[in-house]
Scaffold this motif. Structure first.
Motif: not given
Length: 367
Positions: A24-33
């Motif tokens: 989930e933390a990795v996915e959040k990085v992409i979504v935030d980008a």
């Protein structure tokens, strides 16, 4: 993991898998980008095999391609997405799952019809079309995406061809590179990508996924297989398919008898790997033996007891660790690893290789 809506084993392939657990933390990085309008043109997804890198790559591709012609950041008044999830009922999901989306290209090792197996590397012929594909106008007015699975399988010429595209990235084009061993990549490729590291999964996550994909498996076996998988659902499913838990249990039973080796049981066990069609089982059992010895050596070096996957492991490790100094066991481990590698590479007698490995362990404990 592999399947259509389901493969012959019933597991979803990354291109058909709608869920991603444990990252989930990795996915959040992409979504935030994306939400911030900072979507990089190249992403490098790193981590052990079977933890979800390819699943994430397709999840990213589905998300971006489902946005239509919108650029990263979505538009001033649009709701900001909170995940990369795209419904399996979405047309973009269905077309990617079927391998028919015009704005997605996947680069991977090809199947060798003569040798009846995947090629050992991705060649330059497999990537020649990447530059032209990414520079074309999107078929649907949005993004063009290339997934390279896996980038550490590119040969030198193929890697240089990918690098050339990364050096001059077209607008609204994205490359997603998957790497099990990113250290094998050209430094210049790594430097042009935004790197995300996917770690191993928690045992609870692997157990939950196993219960979903293998609903008939006994609860105790689910926990044991999750422990054997070392944080990789892909490894867990592969072990399930080849009877890895049974092989490991028998392996530990033989190891637990040392230094009083049950020669009859050993011969019966090793005989299983003699037939020509048992190559995958031989690869599995040698990897399991290597893994067990590595854990024993780690235990000898640190004194930290590993979790028992099956009963009897820890006492056997304790006896072996106490029998010889650490450097002796490291030497034995290397000899067994080299023996198994040579047996496969030179097509030597697999039964004899397993017998020799156990005789070496027995001799080492006794001396």
């Amino acid at each position: 993991m592999t399947s259509d809506d389901s493969t012959e084993n019933g597991y979803p392939e990354p291109r058909q898998n709608h869920q991603l657990l444990g990252h989930e933390a990795v996915e959040k990085v992409i979504v935030d980008a994306w939400n911030g309008g900072r979507m990089h043109h190249a992403w490098l997804l790193c981590g052990p095999r079977g933890v979800g890198k390819a699943t994430l790559a397709y999840r990213m591709a589905r998300f971006v391609l489902s946005q239509g012609g919108e650029n990263a950041g979505g538009g001033l008044f649009n709701d900001k997405p909170t995940s990369l999830f795209v419904s399996p009922e979405d047309p973009v999901f269905r077309r990617i799952a079927g391998g028919g989306h015009g704005d997605l290209k996947v680069v991977e090792r090809l199947y060798d019809e003569k040798k009846k197996r995947l090629q050992g590397e991705i060649t330059v012929d497999n990537v020649r079309a990447v530059g032209g594909f990414m520079s074309k106008t999107s078929a649907e007015g949005g993004w063009r995406i290339v997934i390279v699975d896996a980038a550490d399988e590119l040969n030198r010429n193929a890697a240089n061809a990918i690098l050339k595209v990364l050096e001059e990235p077209p607008s609204n084009a994205m490359m997603i590179l998957i790497a099990h061993q990113p250290g094998k990549l050209l430094p210049t490729i790594r430097s042009r990508c935004r790197r995300l590291n996917l770690g191993t999964l928690e045992d609870q996550t692997v157990t939950s996924l196993l219960a979903q994909y293998c609903p008939d498996m006994a609860t105790d076996d689910l926990y044991a297989l999750a422990g054997l998988a070392d944080g990789s659902i892909g490894r867990a499913l592969q072990l399930h398919d080849v009877g890895g838990l049974e092989l490991y249990t028998q392996l530990v039973q033989l190891l637990s008898g040392l230094p009083e080796l049950d020669v009859t049981a050993l011969h019966k066990f090793a005989e299983r790997f003699s037939p020509a069609d048992r190559d995958e089982a031989f690869v599995t059992v040698t990897a399991l033996l290597n893994w067990w010895l590595a854990r024993m050596i780690r235990f000898a070096a640190t004194g930290s007891a590993p979790r028992e996957v099956v009963d009897g492991e820890l006492p056997a490790m304790q006896r072996m660790a106490a029998a010889q100094p650490l450097d002796q066991w490291l030497e034995v481990w290397e000899k067994i690893t080299d023996l198994m590698s040579a047996t496969r590479g030179l097509h030597l007698d697999r039964k004899q290789a397993i017998l020799n490995a156990f005789f070496l362990l027995e001799e080492t404990i006794r001396n």
